[in-house]
Design a protein around this motif. Sequence first.
Motif, short mmCIF file in Angstrom:
data_model
loop_
_atom_site.label_atom_id
_atom_site.label_comp_id
_atom_site.label_asym_id
_atom_site.label_seq_id
_atom_site.Cartn_x
_atom_site.Cartn_y
_atom_site.Cartn_z
N LEU A 68 0.79 -1.23 0.00
CA LEU A 68 0.00 0.00 0.00
C LEU A 68 0.83 1.29 0.00
O LEU A 68 0.40 2.29 -0.58
CB LEU A 68 -0.96 -0.01 1.18
CG LEU A 68 -2.14 -0.98 1.04
CD1 LEU A 68 -2.99 -0.98 2.31
CD2 LEU A 68 -2.99 -0.62 -0.17
N PRO A 69 2.01 1.34 0.65
CA PRO A 69 2.81 2.57 0.53
C PRO A 69 3.14 2.93 -0.91
O PRO A 69 3.08 4.10 -1.30
CB PRO A 69 4.07 2.25 1.34
CG PRO A 69 3.60 1.26 2.37
CD PRO A 69 2.59 0.42 1.66
N LEU A 70 3.48 1.94 -1.73
CA LEU A 70 3.73 2.20 -3.14
C LEU A 70 2.44 2.63 -3.84
O LEU A 70 2.46 3.47 -4.75
CB LEU A 70 4.32 0.97 -3.82
CG LEU A 70 4.60 1.11 -5.33
CD1 LEU A 70 5.62 2.22 -5.58
CD2 LEU A 70 5.11 -0.21 -5.91
N GLY A 263 -5.66 -1.06 -8.42
CA GLY A 263 -5.47 -2.51 -8.39
C GLY A 263 -4.89 -2.99 -7.08
O GLY A 263 -5.34 -3.99 -6.51
N THR A 264 -3.89 -2.25 -6.56
CA THR A 264 -3.27 -2.64 -5.30
C THR A 264 -4.24 -2.48 -4.13
O THR A 264 -4.31 -3.32 -3.23
CB THR A 264 -2.01 -1.80 -5.04
OG1 THR A 264 -1.12 -1.94 -6.15
CG2 THR A 264 -1.30 -2.25 -3.77
N ALA A 265 -5.01 -1.39 -4.14
CA ALA A 265 -5.94 -1.11 -3.04
C ALA A 265 -7.04 -2.16 -2.98
O ALA A 265 -7.36 -2.69 -1.90
CB ALA A 265 -6.54 0.28 -3.20
N ILE A 266 -7.63 -2.50 -4.12
CA ILE A 266 -8.72 -3.47 -4.11
C ILE A 266 -8.19 -4.87 -3.84
O ILE A 266 -8.88 -5.73 -3.29
CB ILE A 266 -9.52 -3.40 -5.43
CG1 ILE A 266 -10.90 -4.03 -5.25
CG2 ILE A 266 -8.76 -4.06 -6.56
CD1 ILE A 266 -11.76 -3.35 -4.23
N PHE A 267 -6.93 -5.13 -4.21
CA PHE A 267 -6.28 -6.39 -3.84
C PHE A 267 -6.22 -6.52 -2.32
O PHE A 267 -6.49 -7.59 -1.76
CB PHE A 267 -4.87 -6.43 -4.44
CG PHE A 267 -4.07 -7.65 -4.06
CD1 PHE A 267 -4.04 -8.77 -4.87
CD2 PHE A 267 -3.32 -7.68 -2.89
CE1 PHE A 267 -3.30 -9.90 -4.54
CE2 PHE A 267 -2.57 -8.79 -2.53
CZ PHE A 267 -2.56 -9.91 -3.36
N ALA A 268 -5.86 -5.42 -1.65
CA ALA A 268 -5.74 -5.46 -0.19
C ALA A 268 -7.10 -5.64 0.49
O ALA A 268 -7.20 -6.32 1.52
CB ALA A 268 -5.08 -4.17 0.30
N PHE A 269 -8.16 -5.04 -0.08
CA PHE A 269 -9.48 -5.09 0.55
C PHE A 269 -10.31 -6.30 0.14
O PHE A 269 -11.45 -6.43 0.57
CB PHE A 269 -10.27 -3.81 0.23
CG PHE A 269 -9.95 -2.65 1.12
CD1 PHE A 269 -10.39 -2.63 2.44
CD2 PHE A 269 -9.20 -1.58 0.66
CE1 PHE A 269 -10.11 -1.57 3.27
CE2 PHE A 269 -8.91 -0.51 1.48
CZ PHE A 269 -9.36 -0.49 2.79
N GLU A 270 -9.76 -7.17 -0.70
CA GLU A 270 -10.56 -8.28 -1.20
C GLU A 270 -10.58 -9.43 -0.19
O GLU A 270 -9.83 -10.38 -0.29
CB GLU A 270 -9.99 -8.76 -2.55
CG GLU A 270 -11.00 -9.50 -3.42
CD GLU A 270 -11.36 -10.86 -2.86
OE1 GLU A 270 -12.53 -11.02 -2.44
OE2 GLU A 270 -10.51 -11.74 -2.82
N GLY A 271 -11.49 -9.31 0.79
CA GLY A 271 -11.68 -10.39 1.73
C GLY A 271 -13.12 -10.88 1.72
O GLY A 271 -13.57 -11.54 2.65
N ILE A 272 -13.83 -10.55 0.65
CA ILE A 272 -15.27 -10.82 0.61
C ILE A 272 -15.58 -12.31 0.57
O ILE A 272 -16.64 -12.75 1.02
CB ILE A 272 -15.91 -10.09 -0.60
CG1 ILE A 272 -17.44 -10.04 -0.44
CG2 ILE A 272 -15.50 -10.75 -1.91
CD1 ILE A 272 -18.12 -9.11 -1.43
N SER A 305 -2.84 4.01 7.73
CA SER A 305 -1.70 4.45 8.53
C SER A 305 -0.38 3.91 7.99
O SER A 305 0.60 4.65 7.83
CB SER A 305 -1.88 4.03 9.99
OG SER A 305 -1.95 2.61 10.11
N LEU A 306 -0.34 2.61 7.67
CA LEU A 306 0.89 2.03 7.14
C LEU A 306 1.22 2.59 5.77
O LEU A 306 2.38 2.87 5.46
CB LEU A 306 0.77 0.50 7.06
CG LEU A 306 2.04 -0.22 6.59
CD1 LEU A 306 3.15 -0.09 7.62
CD2 LEU A 306 1.77 -1.69 6.31
N ALA A 307 0.19 2.78 4.94
CA ALA A 307 0.42 3.32 3.60
C ALA A 307 1.01 4.73 3.67
O ALA A 307 1.99 5.04 2.97
CB ALA A 307 -0.89 3.32 2.82
N CYS A 308 0.44 5.58 4.50
CA CYS A 308 0.90 6.97 4.60
C CYS A 308 2.28 7.06 5.26
O CYS A 308 3.18 7.74 4.76
CB CYS A 308 -0.11 7.80 5.38
SG CYS A 308 -1.67 8.03 4.54
#
Length: 476
Positions: A68-70, A263-272, A305-308
Amino acid sequence: MSTQRLRNEDYRDYSSTDVSPEESPSEGLNNFSSPGSYQRFGESNSTTWFQTLIHLLKSNIGTGLLGLPLAVKNAGILMGPLSLLVIGLVAVHCMGILVKCAHHFCRRLNKPFVDYGDTVMYGLEATPISWLRNNAHWGRHTVDFFLIVTQLGFCCVYFVFLADNFKQVIEAANGTTTNCHNNETVILMPTMDSRLYMLAFLPFLVLLVFVRNLRVLSIFSLLANITMVVSLVMLYQFIVQDIPDPRFLPLVASWQTYPLFFGTAIFAFEGIGMVLPLENKMKDPRKFSLILYVGMAIITVLYISLACLGYLQFGASIQGSITLNLPNCWLYQSVKLLYSIGIFFTYALQFYVPAEIIIPFFVARAPEHCELVIDLSVRTMLVCLTCVLAILIPRLDLVISLVGSVSSSALALIIPPLLEIATYYSEGMSPVTIVKDALISLLGFVGFVVGTCVTLYELIQPSSAPIFVNSTSAFV
């Protein structure tokens, strides 16, 4: 035995790591009597609200978090966090839609449990369009397809992650010190290509996926959780120290890199895919909605928080995984190794879902005395497939973005709103709800198309690997 029956009995509730494949969920169906009840299998297999919260947290924390930082770099220090918040809210809303539709069909059809694929199939059967009703079974097949792509995509990411982190640790071993504060530039000692590291991990991961019992895999899950928690604590401890001046970082990045962020953000949130199995296992499923929102709020705060902080600490030099930016001292090299150990064991858990969809198809067509051989052979071929794909796309950031754009966007953003329309349209829906669902699905579809195209374009571009690694963040 048909493939469908194998799937219904052995697969549907095994996204949770608390059940053994030898214990069919159908054994507890006799306890279900009330059409409105959400208690599926009785007290013996139930989880408390705290256990459910822990499962929810661990199912959403993995390599996507470290990328997420990238992702924030690709969006901008202002646009990135705001976009993460919006995507998080939309993703949680879509999880709530899925749970609501599943409850609707449980009550309507007097069923003890419906999984994601079942819910989509029943939703299509409820539509007023005859063609969709006649082809409703393709809804289940579509969900199964995207689940397979997503989970095997996770496994590809794990190959690249393991190779990159172990390669960096080994190449910098001669210059690794116990001093984590000196601003020294370390010249890496070339060892071998990262693709060879992937091949080196291949036989060990093949042996790992030969473990077919989820109760045994839960031991590996515990080890993975411990190593990841320790690694994250040490990671946060480093990135909050001596943060450089952020005024030189762009508030909004180029629109050309924003699809990579998506793509990276939705990869991280894909726990559905874990939502319905977790809800099904609760002692009191009526509390699940509250647990879902609390858990995802914690996850969203952790992500932002980790991303920022990661982007603020390392700036333009941030890499596909923030662990690759850590100092060249043994304390933080151990963070890379610990997190890598956690990812190694998590591979088997992510692999379990596609294996339980694919393997019964082949086993059901094999002679009984060959079933074990076929089972292990298919597992070996699937692991080899993920290794080959990782070798073909050895850039961690692009693998994450591609998997997120292609499959995670479909499961997390595109399908749930359309499912709500299909489920409730004939019963009457407000125009506002229809427009809202249409906009969410459109957002997911645009992200799917643009994110995939941009990622594929980036993949064909030549990339240069850095030669020097700085031992602290001062090089920013």
